[in-house]
Motif scaffolding. Structure first.
Motif, short mmCIF file in Angstrom:
data_model
loop_
_atom_site.label_atom_id
_atom_site.label_comp_id
_atom_site.label_asym_id
_atom_site.label_seq_id
_atom_site.Cartn_x
_atom_site.Cartn_y
_atom_site.Cartn_z
N LEU A 185 37.54 43.36 43.17
CA LEU A 185 36.36 42.86 42.13
C LEU A 185 34.43 43.65 42.80
CD1 LEU A 185 36.12 40.29 39.75
CD2 LEU A 185 35.96 38.81 41.52
N TYR A 186 35.13 43.43 43.55
CA TYR A 186 33.75 44.48 44.20
C TYR A 186 33.32 45.16 43.79
CZ TYR A 186 29.42 45.50 46.95
OH TYR A 186 28.24 45.89 47.59
N GLU A 187 33.85 46.51 43.76
CA GLU A 187 34.01 47.60 43.06
C GLU A 187 33.85 47.89 42.24
OE1 GLU A 187 37.78 49.15 44.76
OE2 GLU A 187 36.55 49.75 47.39
N ARG A 188 34.73 46.86 41.28
CA ARG A 188 34.48 46.90 39.54
C ARG A 188 33.39 46.43 39.27
NH1 ARG A 188 36.90 51.37 38.12
NH2 ARG A 188 37.29 50.48 36.35
N ALA B 256 23.06 41.36 42.24
CA ALA B 256 24.55 42.06 41.47
C ALA B 256 25.46 40.78 41.86
CB ALA B 256 24.29 42.71 41.92
N GLU B 257 25.56 39.85 42.73
CA GLU B 257 26.46 38.92 42.84
C GLU B 257 25.88 38.09 42.55
OE1 GLU B 257 26.15 38.33 47.52
OE2 GLU B 257 27.00 39.93 48.04
N ALA C 5 29.03 36.78 39.50
CA ALA C 5 29.56 34.79 39.45
C ALA C 5 29.85 34.59 38.46
CB ALA C 5 29.09 34.44 40.82
N ALA C 6 28.33 34.92 37.84
CA ALA C 6 28.44 34.08 36.26
C ALA C 6 28.80 34.32 35.43
CB ALA C 6 27.05 34.31 35.14
N PHE C 7 29.05 35.42 35.38
CA PHE C 7 30.29 36.57 34.35
C PHE C 7 31.51 35.93 34.75
CE2 PHE C 7 33.41 39.99 34.00
CZ PHE C 7 33.87 39.71 32.21
N SER C 8 31.88 35.75 35.80
CA SER C 8 33.49 35.30 36.76
C SER C 8 33.74 33.87 36.10
CB SER C 8 33.72 35.41 37.77
OG SER C 8 33.27 36.38 38.35
N GLY C 9 32.68 33.22 36.52
CA GLY C 9 32.72 31.78 35.88
C GLY C 9 32.33 31.34 34.20
#
Length: 198
Positions: free
Chosen positions: A129-132, A153-154, A158-162
């Motif tokens: 996930l970090y790499e992508r 970036a994190e 995180a917002a996208f994942s949520g």
């Protein structure tokens, strides 16, 4: 007459050929890519992967470590070696939204962001996930001179994942029902807001 010729002549079976480990691994990976794409992670069994590959499914653990690690390897094959565009790239964001709408968040995504039983699998998923997601965006922010590029970036990842998890779970009705074409500009604005205005 040589020994092998004599053995063949008297009807003894030829010695069994040792299976090429690299070829077995390749066959398992090809089968996994096809089956995971067709059925998803949960509905695909290691036995089916082995049968399709013509290889003992026990070799999945030997060559990959388990079903989840094989899935991660299959995802990498499917995505290719090229570095992905970052989340602010409209085509990349549209592709991810469409993929998650079709398949839901895959097991590697869920393993990365949700608590699980296997720290090894979770760490592999988080690295992926970090790499992508994080690294390409961090690189963009750093190139633009944005302060604390890593943190920003994190935060965006995180917002996208949520959003993806909430959308797929139906936790927020309107978010779940909104078409991805309508959601795309709103999500891009949200992610772009993770860096300061210039």
């Amino acid at each position: 007459m040589t020994e092998p010729a004599q053995a063949e002549q008297v009807g003894e079976p030829a010695p069994a050929r040792r299976r090429d480990a690299a070829r077995s691994r390749e066959l398992l990976l090809e089968a996994a890519v096809a089956l995971f794409a067709d059925r998803g992670f949960e509905r695909t069994t290691t036995r089916e992967i082995g049968e399709r590959a013509g290889v003992d499914p026990a070799l999945i653990a030997r060559y990959f470590g388990g079903k989840m690690q094989l899935y991660l390897a299959a995802v990498r094959v499917e995505q290719g070696d090229a570095a992905p565009a970052d989340l602010l790239d409209e085509d990349r964001l549209r592709d991810l939204l469409d993929r998650f709408d079709r398949r839901g968040p895959g097991p590697s995504f869920q393993a990365a962001v949700l608590p699980g039983d296997s720290t090894e699998v979770q760490q592999a998923a988080r690295t992926h996930l970090y790499e992508r997601l994080v690294a390409p965006l961090r690189d963009r922010f750093a190139a633009e001179g944005v302060e604390r590029a890593q943190l920003r970036a994190e935060l965006a990842a995180a917002a996208f994942s949520g959003v993806i998890l909430a959308r797929s779970s139906g936790a927020f009705g309107e978010l779940a029902q909104t078409e991805s074409a309508e959601l795309l500009p709103l999500l891009r604005d949200l992610l772009d807001g993770s860096r300061p205005a210039r």
